[in-house]
Enzyme design. Structure first.
Site, PDB file in Angstrom:
ATOM      1  N   LYS A   1      88.790  91.215  72.860  1.00 57.08           N
ATOM      2  CA  LYS A   1      89.369  92.579  73.005  1.00 57.08           C
ATOM      3  C   LYS A   1      89.055  93.034  74.366  1.00 57.08           C
ATOM      4  O   LYS A   1      89.880  93.909  74.695  1.00 57.08           O
ATOM      5  CB  LYS A   1      88.632  93.440  72.105  1.00 57.08           C
ATOM      6  CG  LYS A   1      88.940  93.311  70.496  1.00 57.08           C
ATOM      7  CD  LYS A   1      88.136  94.188  69.538  1.00 57.08           C
ATOM      8  CE  LYS A   1      88.635  94.127  68.304  1.00 57.08           C
ATOM      9  NZ  LYS A   1      87.903  94.857  67.264  1.00 57.08           N
TER      10      LYS A   1
ATOM     11  N   ASP B   1      90.804 100.832  66.578  1.00 57.84           N
ATOM     12  CA  ASP B   1      89.589 100.705  65.875  1.00 57.84           C
ATOM     13  C   ASP B   1      88.635 102.136  65.837  1.00 57.84           C
ATOM     14  O   ASP B   1      88.254 102.480  64.737  1.00 57.84           O
ATOM     15  CB  ASP B   1      88.664 100.143  66.703  1.00 57.84           C
ATOM     16  CG  ASP B   1      88.616  98.444  66.484  1.00 57.84           C
ATOM     17  OD1 ASP B   1      89.665  98.221  65.534  1.00 57.84           O
ATOM     18  OD2 ASP B   1      88.680  97.717  67.449  1.00 57.84           O
TER      19      ASP B   1
HETATM   20  P1  NAP Z   1      81.825  91.720  70.197  1.00 64.70           P
HETATM   21  O1  NAP Z   1      82.320  92.478  70.786  1.00 64.70           O
HETATM   22  O2  NAP Z   1      81.786  90.160  70.234  1.00 64.70           O
HETATM   23  O3  NAP Z   1      80.412  92.466  69.820  1.00 64.70           O
HETATM   24  C1  NAP Z   1      79.467  91.790  68.842  1.00 64.70           C
HETATM   25  C2  NAP Z   1      78.126  92.486  68.830  1.00 64.70           C
HETATM   26  O4  NAP Z   1      77.343  91.815  67.787  1.00 64.70           O
HETATM   27  C3  NAP Z   1      77.467  92.627  70.047  1.00 64.70           C
HETATM   28  O5  NAP Z   1      76.807  93.962  70.023  1.00 64.70           O
HETATM   29  C4  NAP Z   1      76.302  91.548  69.948  1.00 64.70           C
HETATM   30  O6  NAP Z   1      75.154  91.887  70.891  1.00 64.70           O
HETATM   31  C5  NAP Z   1      76.019  91.485  68.418  1.00 64.70           C
HETATM   32  N1  NAP Z   1      75.552  90.321  68.032  1.00 64.70           N
HETATM   33  C6  NAP Z   1      76.368  89.258  68.189  1.00 64.70           C
HETATM   34  N2  NAP Z   1      75.320  88.147  67.511  1.00 64.70           N
HETATM   35  C7  NAP Z   1      74.106  88.663  67.187  1.00 64.70           C
HETATM   36  C8  NAP Z   1      73.010  88.242  66.683  1.00 64.70           C
HETATM   37  N3  NAP Z   1      72.937  87.052  66.418  1.00 64.70           N
HETATM   38  N4  NAP Z   1      71.802  89.046  66.816  1.00 64.70           N
HETATM   39  C9  NAP Z   1      72.025  90.580  67.089  1.00 64.70           C
HETATM   40  N5  NAP Z   1      73.283  90.946  67.625  1.00 64.70           N
HETATM   41  C10 NAP Z   1      74.292  90.198  67.679  1.00 64.70           C
HETATM   42  O7  NAP Z   1      82.556  91.984  68.782  1.00 64.70           O
HETATM   43  P2  NAP Z   1      83.332  93.176  67.977  1.00 64.70           P
HETATM   44  O8  NAP Z   1      84.589  93.132  68.021  1.00 64.70           O
HETATM   45  O9  NAP Z   1      82.475  94.435  68.737  1.00 64.70           O
HETATM   46  O10 NAP Z   1      82.837  92.988  66.382  1.00 64.70           O
HETATM   47  C11 NAP Z   1      81.518  93.320  65.796  1.00 64.70           C
HETATM   48  C12 NAP Z   1      81.820  93.369  64.410  1.00 64.70           C
HETATM   49  O11 NAP Z   1      82.545  94.380  63.888  1.00 64.70           O
HETATM   50  C13 NAP Z   1      82.277  92.121  64.081  1.00 64.70           C
HETATM   51  O12 NAP Z   1      81.696  91.556  62.693  1.00 64.70           O
HETATM   52  C14 NAP Z   1      83.679  92.504  63.426  1.00 64.70           C
HETATM   53  O13 NAP Z   1      84.218  91.750  62.294  1.00 64.70           O
HETATM   54  C15 NAP Z   1      83.461  93.894  62.877  1.00 64.70           C
HETATM   55  N6  NAP Z   1      84.733  94.710  63.141  1.00 64.70           N
HETATM   56  C16 NAP Z   1      85.222  95.309  62.032  1.00 64.70           C
HETATM   57  C17 NAP Z   1      86.260  96.112  62.220  1.00 64.70           C
HETATM   58  C18 NAP Z   1      87.015  96.555  60.876  1.00 64.70           C
HETATM   59  O14 NAP Z   1      88.064  97.051  61.046  1.00 64.70           O
HETATM   60  N7  NAP Z   1      86.280  96.677  59.681  1.00 64.70           N
HETATM   61  C19 NAP Z   1      86.993  96.243  63.361  1.00 64.70           C
HETATM   62  C20 NAP Z   1      86.457  95.564  64.732  1.00 64.70           C
HETATM   63  C21 NAP Z   1      85.250  94.858  64.332  1.00 64.70           C
HETATM   64  P3  NAP Z   1      75.055  91.268  72.293  1.00 64.70           P
HETATM   65  O15 NAP Z   1      75.670  92.457  73.125  1.00 64.70           O
HETATM   66  O16 NAP Z   1      73.527  91.037  72.456  1.00 64.70           O
HETATM   67  O17 NAP Z   1      75.729  89.945  72.482  1.00 64.70           O
END
Ligand code: NAP
Length: 291
Positions: A72, A108
């Site tokens: 993204k 989002d």
């Molecule tokens: P992203 O930009 O890759 O961010 C991932 C986040 O998760 C970061 O804050 C990361 O922390 C944290 N993280 C990853 N692995 C971790 C671990 N083992 N322990 C603790 N923190 C961890 O991803 P994103 O796009 O923001 O998506 C995040 C979540 O939201 C996903 O599960 C996605 O499926 C969901 N989502 C849902 C929707 C929906 O429409 N429902 C839309 C968007 C996203 P660090 O900064 O420390 O790496």
């Protein structure tokens, strides 16, 4: 569905994509509405190939894309134009190829807020703890600040990333009290006074992990809403915890559907019916988890 030379192609760019419900949801809707559209997945293993992929996408005259983890933020430099909200959020989740130019949007945040409205959850003057500081957390935090949240607590594994997001909110919305803490027991005192807990980390997609210890979660008031952005599996460990401990809860499906609606609006200029999207999601989940 008959795919022919006039089929309009849209799809999802990200990696990995095996968990995504979007293709099943969109293709169900396209079928029901008799639209000659098709939604594909484009699992791209390496960010180095984004430019190459987008060039090919453009040459083939496809309509648009959704973008998900982990691209993204990485796609932004390759786009010709980016909406004001997506620029501030630094993340794009919808791309429209219009007259040969890539235009990026971020639906989002809007999807998140609309899904809270669906749950009749007021945001104004509320205290919200957000776990995570990635793309989804950024969009949610900015939208909550725009909608008048009183206090936003950002708890992230990598503290600096949470602090950067807190700085962004403070600079744009100085009236919103914003705090960055580590994703740890440090959250406990903030959680005890919060109205909404949002999991915007990917922790829980494995179906077993909780983003916080149960002992920390227990401090969240029984009147609060637990919002897990993850939708696959539908019953995430955090949602299970909330159910067992009598907290109002939702997974990320309402946000996904609102976001899908927003995507189609960008590509086609018209809205998809939320009831039809819900029917599509139910069919997709049945197929995925019982099929
Ligand atoms: P992203 O930009 O890759 O961010 C991932 C986040 O998760 C970061 O804050 C990361 O922390 C944290 N993280 C990853 N692995 C971790 C671990 N083992 N322990 C603790 N923190 C961890 O991803 P994103 O796009 O923001 O998506 C995040 C979540 O939201 C996903 O599960 C996605 O499926 C969901 N989502 C849902 C929707 C929906 O429409 N429902 C839309 C968007 C996203 P660090 O900064 O420390 O790496």
């Amino acid at each position: 569905m008959i795919v022919n030379s006039r089929t309009k192609i849209v799809g999802l760019l990200g990696y990995p994509l095996s968990h995504s419900l979007s293709p099943a949801i969109f293709n169900y809707v396209f079928n029901k509405l008799n639209l000659n559209w098709c939604y594909l997945t484009f699992p791209l293993p390496s960010a180095e190939k984004i430019n190459y992929f987008l060039d090919c996408f453009k040459d083939m005259g496809f309509v648009g894309l959704n973008v998900t983890m982990p691209y993204k933020e990485a796609v932004v430099p390759f786009l010709d134009e980016v909406s004001a909200f997506a620029r501030i959020a630094g993340a794009v989740n919808v791309i429209h190829l219009q007259d040969g130019a890539f235009i990026g949007y971020n639906t989002d945040g809007r999807g998140f807020i609309d899904s809270l409205r669906e749950l009749e959850e007021e945001v104004k003057q509320k205290k919200v703890v957000i776990l995570g500081a990635g793309g989804a957390a950024r969009s949610a935090a900015l939208s909550l600040a725009m909608e008048g949240a009183e206090k936003i607590i950002l708890a992230n594994r990598t503290r600096e990333r949470g602090e950067q997001l807190a700085q962004l909110i403070k600079s744009r919305f100085p009236q919103v009290e914003t705090v960055a803490v580590r994703l740890s027991a440090e959250v406990k005192s903030y959680l005890s006074e919060a109205d909404i807990l949002v999991n915007a980390t990917s922790v829980g997609m494995d179906g077993v992990s909780l983003p916080l210890e149960k002992e920390v979660l227990a401090s969240f008031p029984t009147s609060g809403l637990v919002y897990d952005m993850i939708y696959s599996p539908p019953e995430t460990p955090l949602v299970s915890w909330a159910k067992e401990n009598n907290r109002k809860n939702t997974n990320g499906l309402p946000m996904l559907l609102q976001q899908a609606r927003g995507s189609f609006q960008v590509w086609e200029g018209s809205e998809l019916d939320l009831n039809l999207l819900t029917e599509a999601a139910e069919a997709a989940l049945k197929e995925e988890f019982n099929g």
